[in-house]
Design a protein around this motif. Structure first.
Motif, PDB file in Angstrom:
ATOM      1  N   PRO A  25       0.806  -1.228   0.000  1.00 42.44           N
ATOM      2  CA  PRO A  25       0.000   0.000   0.000  1.00 42.44           C
ATOM      3  C   PRO A  25       0.837   1.275   0.000  1.00 42.44           C
ATOM      4  CG  PRO A  25      -0.842  -1.565   1.613  1.00 42.44           C
ATOM      5  CD  PRO A  25       0.480  -2.089   1.157  1.00 42.44           C
ATOM      6  N   PHE A  26       2.081   1.189   0.468  1.00 44.36           N
ATOM      7  CA  PHE A  26       2.991   2.325   0.439  1.00 44.36           C
ATOM      8  C   PHE A  26       3.677   2.461  -0.923  1.00 44.36           C
ATOM      9  CE2 PHE A  26       7.511   3.604   1.042  1.00 44.36           C
ATOM     10  CZ  PHE A  26       7.314   4.940   1.362  1.00 44.36           C
ATOM     11  N   LEU A  27       4.159   1.339  -1.467  1.00 46.62           N
ATOM     12  CA  LEU A  27       4.934   1.379  -2.704  1.00 46.62           C
ATOM     13  C   LEU A  27       4.084   1.624  -3.953  1.00 46.62           C
ATOM     14  CD1 LEU A  27       7.529  -1.540  -2.365  1.00 46.62           C
ATOM     15  CD2 LEU A  27       8.013   0.912  -2.443  1.00 46.62           C
ATOM     16  N   LEU A  28       2.928   0.972  -4.023  1.00 47.42           N
ATOM     17  CA  LEU A  28       2.155   1.005  -5.268  1.00 47.42           C
ATOM     18  C   LEU A  28       1.675   2.413  -5.632  1.00 47.42           C
ATOM     19  CD1 LEU A  28       1.125  -0.647  -7.618  1.00 47.42           C
ATOM     20  CD2 LEU A  28      -0.913  -1.218  -6.270  1.00 47.42           C
ATOM     21  N   PRO A  29       1.070   3.183  -4.710  1.00 46.89           N
ATOM     22  CA  PRO A  29       0.675   4.548  -5.100  1.00 46.89           C
ATOM     23  C   PRO A  29       1.869   5.422  -5.487  1.00 46.89           C
ATOM     24  CG  PRO A  29      -0.448   3.877  -3.088  1.00 46.89           C
ATOM     25  CD  PRO A  29       0.608   2.844  -3.351  1.00 46.89           C
ATOM     26  N   LEU A  30       3.008   5.250  -4.799  1.00 50.53           N
ATOM     27  CA  LEU A  30       4.196   6.016  -5.175  1.00 50.53           C
ATOM     28  C   LEU A  30       4.670   5.645  -6.576  1.00 50.53           C
ATOM     29  CD1 LEU A  30       6.458   6.159  -1.973  1.00 50.53           C
ATOM     30  CD2 LEU A  30       5.027   7.955  -2.963  1.00 50.53           C
ATOM     31  N   THR A  31       4.626   4.351  -6.895  1.00 53.60           N
ATOM     32  CA  THR A  31       5.030   3.905  -8.228  1.00 53.60           C
ATOM     33  C   THR A  31       4.153   4.540  -9.299  1.00 53.60           C
ATOM     34  OG1 THR A  31       5.769   1.777  -7.350  1.00 53.60           O
ATOM     35  CG2 THR A  31       5.357   1.888  -9.709  1.00 53.60           C
ATOM     36  N   LEU A  32       2.845   4.490  -9.085  1.00 50.27           N
ATOM     37  CA  LEU A  32       1.924   4.994 -10.090  1.00 50.27           C
ATOM     38  C   LEU A  32       2.003   6.519 -10.229  1.00 50.27           C
ATOM     39  CD1 LEU A  32      -1.204   2.773  -9.288  1.00 50.27           C
ATOM     40  CD2 LEU A  32       0.548   2.414 -11.029  1.00 50.27           C
ATOM     41  N   GLN A  33       2.185   7.225  -9.109  1.00 49.12           N
ATOM     42  CA  GLN A  33       2.200   8.689  -9.164  1.00 49.12           C
ATOM     43  C   GLN A  33       3.589   9.249  -9.487  1.00 49.12           C
ATOM     44  OE1 GLN A  33      -0.075  10.717  -5.956  1.00 49.12           O
ATOM     45  NE2 GLN A  33      -0.839   8.681  -5.415  1.00 49.12           N
ATOM     46  N   GLU A  34       4.592   8.858  -8.690  1.00 40.73           N
ATOM     47  CA  GLU A  34       5.931   9.406  -8.889  1.00 40.73           C
ATOM     48  C   GLU A  34       6.665   8.723 -10.041  1.00 40.73           C
ATOM     49  OE1 GLU A  34       7.154  12.111  -6.854  1.00 40.73           O
ATOM     50  OE2 GLU A  34       4.977  12.045  -6.566  1.00 40.73           O
ATOM     51  N   LEU A  56       5.135   6.676 -12.672  1.00 40.20           N
ATOM     52  CA  LEU A  56       4.428   6.657 -13.955  1.00 40.20           C
ATOM     53  C   LEU A  56       3.701   7.963 -14.250  1.00 40.20           C
ATOM     54  CD1 LEU A  56       2.977   3.015 -13.932  1.00 40.20           C
ATOM     55  CD2 LEU A  56       5.241   3.827 -14.629  1.00 40.20           C
ATOM     56  N   GLY A  57       3.732   8.919 -13.323  1.00 42.84           N
ATOM     57  CA  GLY A  57       3.170  10.237 -13.582  1.00 42.84           C
ATOM     58  C   GLY A  57       1.663  10.334 -13.525  1.00 42.84           C
ATOM     59  N   PRO A  77      17.946  12.380 -10.399  1.00 41.19           N
ATOM     60  CA  PRO A  77      17.680  13.578  -9.584  1.00 41.19           C
ATOM     61  C   PRO A  77      16.342  13.515  -8.854  1.00 41.19           C
ATOM     62  CG  PRO A  77      17.457  14.058 -11.932  1.00 41.19           C
ATOM     63  CD  PRO A  77      18.061  12.699 -11.833  1.00 41.19           C
ATOM     64  N   THR A  78      15.360  12.849  -9.454  1.00 45.06           N
ATOM     65  CA  THR A  78      14.062  12.630  -8.807  1.00 45.06           C
ATOM     66  C   THR A  78      13.714  11.148  -8.924  1.00 45.06           C
ATOM     67  OG1 THR A  78      12.877  13.120 -10.870  1.00 45.06           O
ATOM     68  CG2 THR A  78      13.249  14.961  -9.341  1.00 45.06           C
ATOM     69  N   ILE A  79      12.697  10.715  -8.181  1.00 43.11           N
ATOM     70  CA  ILE A  79      12.287   9.308  -8.236  1.00 43.11           C
ATOM     71  C   ILE A  79      11.685   9.004  -9.604  1.00 43.11           C
ATOM     72  CG2 ILE A  79      10.811   7.556  -7.184  1.00 43.11           C
ATOM     73  CD1 ILE A  79      10.838   9.172  -4.628  1.00 43.11           C
ATOM     74  N   VAL A  80      12.137   7.907 -10.216  1.00 43.84           N
ATOM     75  CA  VAL A  80      11.611   7.475 -11.509  1.00 43.84           C
ATOM     76  C   VAL A  80      11.159   6.024 -11.401  1.00 43.84           C
ATOM     77  CG1 VAL A  80      13.071   9.089 -12.790  1.00 43.84           C
ATOM     78  CG2 VAL A  80      13.882   6.768 -12.352  1.00 43.84           C
ATOM     79  N   TRP A  81      10.494   5.544 -12.441  1.00 40.61           N
ATOM     80  CA  TRP A  81       9.872   4.218 -12.394  1.00 40.61           C
ATOM     81  C   TRP A  81      10.873   3.094 -12.160  1.00 40.61           C
ATOM     82  CZ3 TRP A  81      11.314   0.603 -16.045  1.00 40.61           C
ATOM     83  CH2 TRP A  81      11.982   1.084 -17.167  1.00 40.61           C
ATOM     84  N   PHE A  90       6.386  -2.412 -13.680  1.00 40.55           N
ATOM     85  CA  PHE A  90       5.584  -1.465 -14.450  1.00 40.55           C
ATOM     86  C   PHE A  90       6.501  -0.382 -15.019  1.00 40.55           C
ATOM     87  CE2 PHE A  90       1.887  -2.279 -11.284  1.00 40.55           C
ATOM     88  CZ  PHE A  90       1.551  -3.440 -11.965  1.00 40.55           C
ATOM     89  N   PHE A  91       6.260   0.035 -16.251  1.00 44.49           N
ATOM     90  CA  PHE A  91       7.030   1.111 -16.869  1.00 44.49           C
ATOM     91  C   PHE A  91       6.049   2.044 -17.577  1.00 44.49           C
ATOM     92  CE2 PHE A  91       6.776  -2.438 -19.776  1.00 44.49           C
ATOM     93  CZ  PHE A  91       6.480  -1.863 -20.998  1.00 44.49           C
ATOM     94  N   PRO A  92       6.488   3.228 -17.992  1.00 35.85           N
ATOM     95  CA  PRO A  92       5.541   4.231 -18.501  1.00 35.85           C
ATOM     96  C   PRO A  92       4.643   3.763 -19.628  1.00 35.85           C
ATOM     97  CG  PRO A  92       7.651   5.261 -18.063  1.00 35.85           C
ATOM     98  CD  PRO A  92       7.859   3.784 -17.844  1.00 35.85           C
ATOM     99  N   ASP A  93       5.098   2.823 -20.455  1.00 37.11           N
ATOM    100  CA  ASP A  93       4.279   2.370 -21.584  1.00 37.11           C
ATOM    101  C   ASP A  93       3.457   1.124 -21.267  1.00 37.11           C
ATOM    102  OD1 ASP A  93       5.119   4.448 -23.249  1.00 37.11           O
ATOM    103  OD2 ASP A  93       6.909   3.340 -23.894  1.00 37.11           O
ATOM    104  N   THR A  94       3.484   0.660 -20.020  1.00 38.85           N
ATOM    105  CA  THR A  94       2.673  -0.503 -19.653  1.00 38.85           C
ATOM    106  C   THR A  94       1.193  -0.152 -19.813  1.00 38.85           C
ATOM    107  OG1 THR A  94       4.307  -1.178 -18.014  1.00 38.85           O
ATOM    108  CG2 THR A  94       2.126  -2.171 -17.849  1.00 38.85           C
TER     109      THR A  94
END
Length: 467
Positions: free
Chosen positions: A281-290, A292-293, A423-427, A347-351
């Motif tokens: 629950p902590f990792l998944l929203p961060l992955t999708l927002q930070e 995958l944008g 420099p910032t969190i990426v996928w 997951f990556f941006p084009d998934t």
């Protein structure tokens, strides 16, 4: 109260508290990026907002059984809901990270009494043959929290303001207090004995120091040496408690109950599984927002898919346990759950969105079955007189495991981010964290394999009527 009505309404009342707690937890993690920006910190540092709640649990859960026995389970249950509501209002009013962490700690005090005492109410009110049916009645409404929480939190965060999410708890809590006053008896032990105050201070101080120190590692808020010193101090206090508990008659946490094979498998083996699940629950929203944008609302609309998988699994959990037995289900299901968690790291941006939704949905099936089995098995061989003490031990270890999952995931994510030099969190920073926590789920298998064949058969037979 007729048995059939009691089997339905008592778990439903306790589920009001669990629903409130689960909504609160899911709306917070969905809102972490926006909350972090408002408070002037990066999203990984906001893991403190999650672990501070767990620290509150760790401090007060050990005495929940004694307090319920001394003052009555209904009185304590209703008071705990009131404290949780007060903590929610303090969260809404927070203007700094320190204030928010303190408010979450207050919520943890309420949660420490609310859910464990609710379990005591259930398992003292019903016969063992009705445990799984009661757990299902309890868990299905509680699972609505993860269904409602992410999209609701995402909607409020995206289109309104994150402070408003903490007002969702108020009507639910008031309803729970009212229903408990009408339908739950104020059960308590005639002679609960003296409180092990020394043991309480040792276990509470040790758990709080260790969890807080670990969550501060790499945060930049304190020197690394200070954070590690807190961890060491916590371990020392917990070690002292271990020796203390063996010398007193009624320790605040009776670790001797772990000698019971079914309880050990549920609590010790289950703790490894919960470390893995607690991180998601902590990792998944961060992955999708930070990573995958996505917006908070889009992220919440996807993460709630796991809750639909969980609810579906509840409809067939009884039949699976009756057919295959607790031991086989716990072993196979843990490996499937670990694999489904690790898959989220890729997951990556084009998934395609449909693929993400499908993986998240499937990922909700296995934890649901595992938790039904673990929670039912925990009390299979516990005498009624020891249910309060067993609940304290199980709840402390379970909640600390969930908090450890968040902390470990945050540390691995921070290390991955630093090593990759973005420099910032990426996928691409996220996959090591998902793989590591997935392996924790698989690590529960060796503990479960030590279960004797046929463990939990009495409970499994009780599912014939529940299925």
């Amino acid at each position: 109260m007729p048995l059939a009505l009691g089997t339905f309404i008592v778990p439903l009342i306790v589920a009001c508290a669990m629903f409130m707690e689960n909504v609160d937890a899911t709306v917070i993690v969905t809102s972490l990026p926006a909350l972090a920006r408002d408070l002037g910190h990066d999203p990984i540092t906001l893991k403190l907002a999650v672990t501070s709640y767990v620290i509150g649990l760790g401090v007060f859960i050990p005495i929940c059984g004694w307090v319920a026995d001394r003052f009555g389970s209904r009185t304590v249950f209703r008071t705990a809901i009131g404290i949780f509501i007060a903590g929610s209002l303090l969260c809404a009013a927070s203007t700094s990270l320190t204030m928010f962490v303190a408010a979450r700690f207050v919520q943890g005090i309420g949660g420490a009494m609310m859910v464990p005492v609710g379990r005591i109410i259930i398992f003292r009110s019903l016969p063992k043959s009705d445990f799984i049916r009661a757990v299902n009645y309890l868990t299905v409404p509680a699972l609505l929290g993860p269904v409602v929480g992410p999209p609701l939190g995402g909607f409020i965060t995206t289109f309104l303001h994150w402070r408003l999410i903490f007002f969702v708890n108020i009507p639910i809590g008031v309803l729970g207090i009212w229903l408990a006053g009408r339908h739950i008896a104020n059960m308590h032990e005639e002679h609960p004995g003296r409180l092990d105050l020394v043991g309480f201070l040792l276990s509470a101080g040790g758990a709080a120091l260790f969890m807080l120190g670990l969550s501060l590692v790499g945060s930049g808020l304190v020197p690394v040496g200070s954070a590690l010193a807190m961890c060491v101090g916590g371990v020392v206090l917990l070690a002292i408690y271990w020796f203390h508990a063996r010398r007193v008659e009624r320790p605040v946490l009776d670790l001797s109950l772990l000698r019971i094979p079914s309880f050990n498998a549920s609590v010790a083996g289950g703790s490894l599984f919960r470390i893995g699940l607690g991180a998601v629950p902590f990792l998944l929203p961060l992955t999708l927002q930070e990573g995958l944008g996505m917006t908070a609302f889009a992220s919440g609309s996807i993460t709630c898919a796991s809750a639909f998988g969980s609810i579906f699994m509840k409809t067939i959990a009884s039949r699976a346990l009756r057919r295959y037995g607790f031991r086989h289900v716990l072993i196979v299901n843990a490996m499937l759950a670990g694999a489904s968690i690790a898959a989220c790291g890729f997951f990556f941006p084009d998934t395609p969105r449909w693929a993400i939704l499908l993986i998240v949905l499937i990922g909700g099936l296995f934890p649901s079955l595992q938790f039904t089995a673990l929670n039912s098995l925990a009390y299979a061989d516990i005498p009624t007189r020891d249910i309060g003490r067993a609940t304290s031990v199980a709840s402390v270890i379970q909640q600390l495991s969930l908090g450890l999952g968040v902390t470990i995931a945050g540390i691995v994510l921070q290390i991955s981010h630093t090593l990759q030099g973005h420099p910032t969190i990426v996928w691409s920073d996220f996959w090591p964290a998902f793989v590591v926590v997935g392996l924790f789920c698989v690590a529960s298998v060796p503990v479960t394999m030590r279960l004797p064949a046929g463990t939990g058969d009495e409970i499994a037979r009780g599912t014939r009527r529940a299925a």
